[in-house]
Design a protein around this motif. Structure first.
Motif, PDB file in Angstrom:
ATOM      1  N   THR A 125      -7.549  -6.859   1.929  1.00  0.00           N
ATOM      2  CA  THR A 125      -7.616  -5.410   1.758  1.00  0.00           C
ATOM      3  C   THR A 125      -6.211  -4.833   1.637  1.00  0.00           C
ATOM      4  N   GLU A 126      -5.329  -5.224   2.547  1.00  0.00           N
ATOM      5  CA  GLU A 126      -3.948  -4.730   2.495  1.00  0.00           C
ATOM      6  C   GLU A 126      -3.281  -5.100   1.174  1.00  0.00           C
ATOM      7  N   TYR A 127      -3.506  -6.328   0.722  1.00  0.00           N
ATOM      8  CA  TYR A 127      -2.891  -6.797  -0.523  1.00  0.00           C
ATOM      9  C   TYR A 127      -3.383  -5.972  -1.722  1.00  0.00           C
ATOM     10  N   ALA A 128      -4.685  -5.730  -1.783  1.00  0.00           N
ATOM     11  CA  ALA A 128      -5.245  -4.957  -2.902  1.00  0.00           C
ATOM     12  C   ALA A 128      -4.769  -3.512  -2.881  1.00  0.00           C
ATOM     13  N   VAL A 129      -4.762  -2.900  -1.685  1.00  0.00           N
ATOM     14  CA  VAL A 129      -4.301  -1.509  -1.555  1.00  0.00           C
ATOM     15  C   VAL A 129      -2.826  -1.405  -1.935  1.00  0.00           C
ATOM     16  N   ASP A 130      -2.031  -2.366  -1.493  1.00  0.00           N
ATOM     17  CA  ASP A 130      -0.588  -2.358  -1.821  1.00  0.00           C
ATOM     18  C   ASP A 130      -0.348  -2.457  -3.323  1.00  0.00           C
ATOM     19  N   HIS A 131      -1.308  -3.015  -4.044  1.00  0.00           N
ATOM     20  CA  HIS A 131      -1.179  -3.139  -5.505  1.00  0.00           C
ATOM     21  C   HIS A 131      -1.916  -2.022  -6.248  1.00  0.00           C
ATOM     22  N   GLY A 132      -2.200  -0.959  -5.547  1.00  0.00           N
ATOM     23  CA  GLY A 132      -2.708   0.249  -6.190  1.00  0.00           C
ATOM     24  C   GLY A 132      -4.194   0.282  -6.489  1.00  0.00           C
ATOM     25  N   LEU A 133      -4.974  -0.627  -5.903  1.00  0.00           N
ATOM     26  CA  LEU A 133      -6.405  -0.667  -6.180  1.00  0.00           C
ATOM     27  C   LEU A 133      -7.189   0.115  -5.136  1.00  0.00           C
ATOM     28  N   THR A 134      -8.235   0.796  -5.590  1.00  0.00           N
ATOM     29  CA  THR A 134      -9.237   1.329  -4.669  1.00  0.00           C
ATOM     30  C   THR A 134     -10.045   0.141  -4.161  1.00  0.00           C
ATOM     31  N   VAL A 135     -10.260   0.079  -2.841  1.00  0.00           N
ATOM     32  CA  VAL A 135     -10.954  -1.070  -2.261  1.00  0.00           C
ATOM     33  C   VAL A 135     -12.295  -0.640  -1.679  1.00  0.00           C
ATOM     34  N   GLU A 136     -13.360  -1.289  -2.154  1.00  0.00           N
ATOM     35  CA  GLU A 136     -14.667  -1.163  -1.518  1.00  0.00           C
ATOM     36  C   GLU A 136     -14.918  -2.472  -0.786  1.00  0.00           C
ATOM     37  N   SER A 155     -14.297  -1.657  10.598  1.00  0.00           N
ATOM     38  CA  SER A 155     -13.265  -0.801  11.205  1.00  0.00           C
ATOM     39  C   SER A 155     -11.876  -1.356  10.931  1.00  0.00           C
ATOM     40  N   GLU A 156     -11.730  -2.675  11.072  1.00  0.00           N
ATOM     41  CA  GLU A 156     -10.428  -3.286  10.812  1.00  0.00           C
ATOM     42  C   GLU A 156     -10.055  -3.170   9.331  1.00  0.00           C
ATOM     43  N   GLY A 157     -11.049  -3.314   8.446  1.00  0.00           N
ATOM     44  CA  GLY A 157     -10.796  -3.157   7.013  1.00  0.00           C
ATOM     45  C   GLY A 157     -10.384  -1.736   6.664  1.00  0.00           C
ATOM     46  N   ILE A 158     -11.024  -0.762   7.299  1.00  0.00           N
ATOM     47  CA  ILE A 158     -10.679   0.643   7.056  1.00  0.00           C
ATOM     48  C   ILE A 158      -9.251   0.913   7.541  1.00  0.00           C
ATOM     49  N   ASP A 159      -8.887   0.368   8.711  1.00  0.00           N
ATOM     50  CA  ASP A 159      -7.520   0.521   9.214  1.00  0.00           C
ATOM     51  C   ASP A 159      -6.515  -0.111   8.262  1.00  0.00           C
ATOM     52  N   ALA A 160      -6.950  -1.153   7.534  1.00  0.00           N
ATOM     53  CA  ALA A 160      -6.061  -1.823   6.572  1.00  0.00           C
ATOM     54  C   ALA A 160      -5.991  -1.080   5.243  1.00  0.00           C
ATOM     55  N   GLY A 161      -6.807  -0.031   5.089  1.00  0.00           N
ATOM     56  CA  GLY A 161      -6.716   0.794   3.877  1.00  0.00           C
ATOM     57  C   GLY A 161      -7.951   0.845   3.010  1.00  0.00           C
ATOM     58  N   ASP A 188     -20.678   6.525  10.848  1.00  0.00           N
ATOM     59  CA  ASP A 188     -19.681   7.154  11.724  1.00  0.00           C
ATOM     60  C   ASP A 188     -18.311   6.488  11.622  1.00  0.00           C
ATOM     61  N   LEU A 189     -18.133   5.647  10.588  1.00  0.00           N
ATOM     62  CA  LEU A 189     -16.875   4.905  10.465  1.00  0.00           C
ATOM     63  C   LEU A 189     -15.799   5.666   9.691  1.00  0.00           C
ATOM     64  N   GLY A 190     -16.165   6.809   9.114  1.00  0.00           N
ATOM     65  CA  GLY A 190     -15.159   7.684   8.523  1.00  0.00           C
ATOM     66  C   GLY A 190     -14.884   7.496   7.051  1.00  0.00           C
ATOM     67  N   VAL A 191     -15.574   6.577   6.385  1.00  0.00           N
ATOM     68  CA  VAL A 191     -15.423   6.400   4.931  1.00  0.00           C
ATOM     69  C   VAL A 191     -16.807   6.344   4.300  1.00  0.00           C
ATOM     70  N   PRO A 192     -16.905   6.581   2.977  1.00  0.00           N
ATOM     71  CA  PRO A 192     -18.212   6.516   2.308  1.00  0.00           C
ATOM     72  C   PRO A 192     -18.854   5.139   2.454  1.00  0.00           C
ATOM     73  N   VAL A 193     -20.185   5.142   2.606  1.00  0.00           N
ATOM     74  CA  VAL A 193     -20.958   3.904   2.775  1.00  0.00           C
ATOM     75  C   VAL A 193     -21.804   3.657   1.531  1.00  0.00           C
ATOM     76  N   SER A 194     -21.747   2.435   1.017  1.00  0.00           N
ATOM     77  CA  SER A 194     -22.577   2.034  -0.128  1.00  0.00           C
ATOM     78  C   SER A 194     -23.727   1.159   0.350  1.00  0.00           C
ATOM     79  N   VAL A 195     -24.852   1.245  -0.363  1.00  0.00           N
ATOM     80  CA  VAL A 195     -26.019   0.416  -0.071  1.00  0.00           C
ATOM     81  C   VAL A 195     -26.242  -0.531  -1.242  1.00  0.00           C
ATOM     82  N   HIS A 196     -26.427  -1.809  -0.927  1.00  0.00           N
ATOM     83  CA  HIS A 196     -26.610  -2.842  -1.962  1.00  0.00           C
ATOM     84  C   HIS A 196     -27.820  -3.690  -1.553  1.00  0.00           C
TER      85      HIS A 196
END
Length: 505
Positions: A125-136, A155-161, A188-196
């Motif tokens: 997640t950190e690597y993708a965010v650092d390279h300018g990507l939106t991460v789902e 939660s840890e992924g959200i903290d990583a961006g 309640d995790l603070g980011v949009p949630v997707s259903v798959h």
């Protein structure tokens, strides 16, 4: 269950999860054409593929990115740098970054520990965010994952961006009740949630609706519900259910849904069962006399939505359940006038065919009516000659000579077999007169033995008009040719009747 919908976004994964349907492999050009159509449809995100898959896959994704579409363009990626680098190379807007989270997958597929998976998720997640990507950040097999661990890794992924999270019901284990509780517990995790959701128990759309009611804001779907095994949640079913049953609008143009469905069916070669909801050929077809009569008087009696809403068309089928109203309407459309006695004769013969298990086509009805009336059927097109060349190491070739309104036309065609070659030659002969496409072709052997009677039923399209026709012969090639010509003659006769009515009015 309590709950209300927030704004719903549509994440279309036809070109990734849908392409994982057994037997489906799209070329870069097919992917581009489908993506352009999806963008016109109005989906929010297009998952264009998995960039790491192959050079051809990367080229297909690059083509889509370079088109400058309105939708966000996404690539699937595992939680490894090589996958993310491939996505970066393609220039996508986002990555659907997937990590397995159930103990079943961690132990038996990855052969790692929970701690290893957490590390992969955070670092990628950190690597993708650092390279300018939106991460789902997406949890595979999340519905069989320990829920506390699932929330921890998200939660840890959200903290990583991570910008969004997605919980995948990878093998379709949810029920609508549990889907509501499960997805509601992630909001309640603070980011949009997707259903798959996958459709292994036929509940993908129902589970997706429950998740959205519980607070998920984005749905992963495919056109026609295609995908691995029993497929994914169907875009057209979900969007129309939201529109018609819950009064929730998405950005999708519902009037394009039937056309979009047909496009994907052609591209993938995965054709729909006739009774498929919303876009199946029988979705707005009526045979029962009671139903057909009701629909003719007031469509809402037996149709929950109008076919026009999704770009479809209503049609009436003639069989043993057909009512007299439909037969009268069809006869009137043919320009024939019958009194009550003759009408009852026609009606009885159609019912008798239905009792024999026969599908009564438009051509059958016209032949029966003309026979009862003593009218010789008009044949604007007649077959004069048919020659077929086929065999081992020989490309099947057909030449036909047709008489079209007293003008002789001679054409040849090649095909994958003699029947296909003959139909190609006929279509070439009719170019500019009746430009047809063969929508359906069905063949049955009625009797046994090598001299069996072959029953061929075809459905032809000419613009917006569709007709069905049949021929029964011991020779499959002649039966096929006569069925196609019967349909063409019906199209031309109907056209002449319409033009005559327009002139007289």
């Amino acid at each position: 269950m309590e709950g209300s919908f927030l704004k719903v976004k549509i994440f279309d994964t036809t070109l990734r999860d849908g392409e994982q349907t057994p037997g489906v492999s799209l070329t870069p050009d097919q992917k581009l054409r489908t993506a352009v159509k999806l963008d016109e449809l109005g989906v929010d995100v297009i998952e264009a593929g998995s960039a790491i898959t192959s050079e051809g896959e990367r080229q297909g994704i690059k083509n889509i990115v370079s088109e400058g579409l309105n939708a966000e363009i996404c690539s699937f990626a595992r939680a490894v740098k090589v996958d993310i680098d491939a996505a970066i190379e393609c220039g996508v807007d986002s990555v659907h970054l997937v990590v397995p989270t159930s103990d079943l997958h961690i132990k038996h597929k990855l052969r790692k520990t929970r701690e290893d998976v957490q590390e992969f998720a955070v670092e990628s997640t950190e690597y993708a965010v650092d390279h300018g990507l939106t991460v789902e950040l997406s949890a595979e097999d999340s519905t069989r994952t320990d829920f506390d661990f699932l929330k921890e890794i998200f939660s840890e992924g959200i903290d990583a961006g991570a910008h969004r999270i997605c919980a995948c019901d990878t093998v379709g284990m949810l029920t609508p009740e549990r889907a509501y509780e499960f997805y509601g517990g992630l909001t309640d995790l603070g980011v949009p949630v997707s259903v798959h959701c996958h459709n292994d128990f036929g509940l993908a759309v129902a589970n997706t609706l429950s998740a959205l009611r519980a607070g998920a804001t984005q749905a992963h779907v495919t056109i026609n519900g295609i995908g691995e095994r029993a497929g994914n949640a169907s875009l057209e079913e979900l969007v129309v259910a939201l529109h018609s049953l819950y009064k929730v609008e998405t950005g999708v143009n519902v009037g394009m849904l039937y056309d979009m469905s047909r496009t994907v069916a052609r591209m993938t070669g995965i054709y729909l069962q006739p009774n498929k909801a919303i876009v199946g050929e029988n979705a707005f077809a009526h045979e029962s006399g009671i139903h057909a009569d009701g629909v003719m008087k007031k469509a809402e009696t037996y149709e929950p939505i109008t076919p026009e809403l999704v770009g479809h068309k209503r049609r009436f089928v003639m069989g043993k359940h057909v009512g007299s109203h439909i037969i009268r309407q069809k006869i009137n459309e043919m320009g024939l006038r019958v009194d009550e006695e003759r009408f009852q004769q026609i009606f009885s013969r159609i019912k008798a065919l239905g009792d024999m298990g026969k599908c009564v086509t438009d051509v059958d009805l016209q032949a029966i009516a003309e026979d009862v009336l003593g009218v010789l059927p008009e044949k604007p097109v007649e077959l004069e000659e048919l020659t077929i060349v086929s065999g081992n190491k020989v490309t099947p070739t057909a030449s036909v000579k047709l008489k079209v309104e007293d003008i002789e036309k001679l054409e040849a065609g090649v095909g994958v077999g003699p029947v296909d070659a003959a139909i190609v030659a006929i279509r070439k002969s009719m170019a500019g007169v009746a430009d047809i496409t063969l929508e359906e072709y069905h063949v049955d052997a009625i009797t046994g033995g090598t001299d069996a009677l072959i029953d061929v039923v075809v459905k032809l399209r000419n613009g917006e008009n569709i007709v069905s026709a049949r021929s029964t012969q011991p020779d499959i090639i002649m039966a096929s040719v006569e069925a196609v010509l019967g349909g063409i003659n019906k199209i031309l006769s109907d056209k002449k009747i319409r033009e005559s009515k327009e002139t007289s009015s």
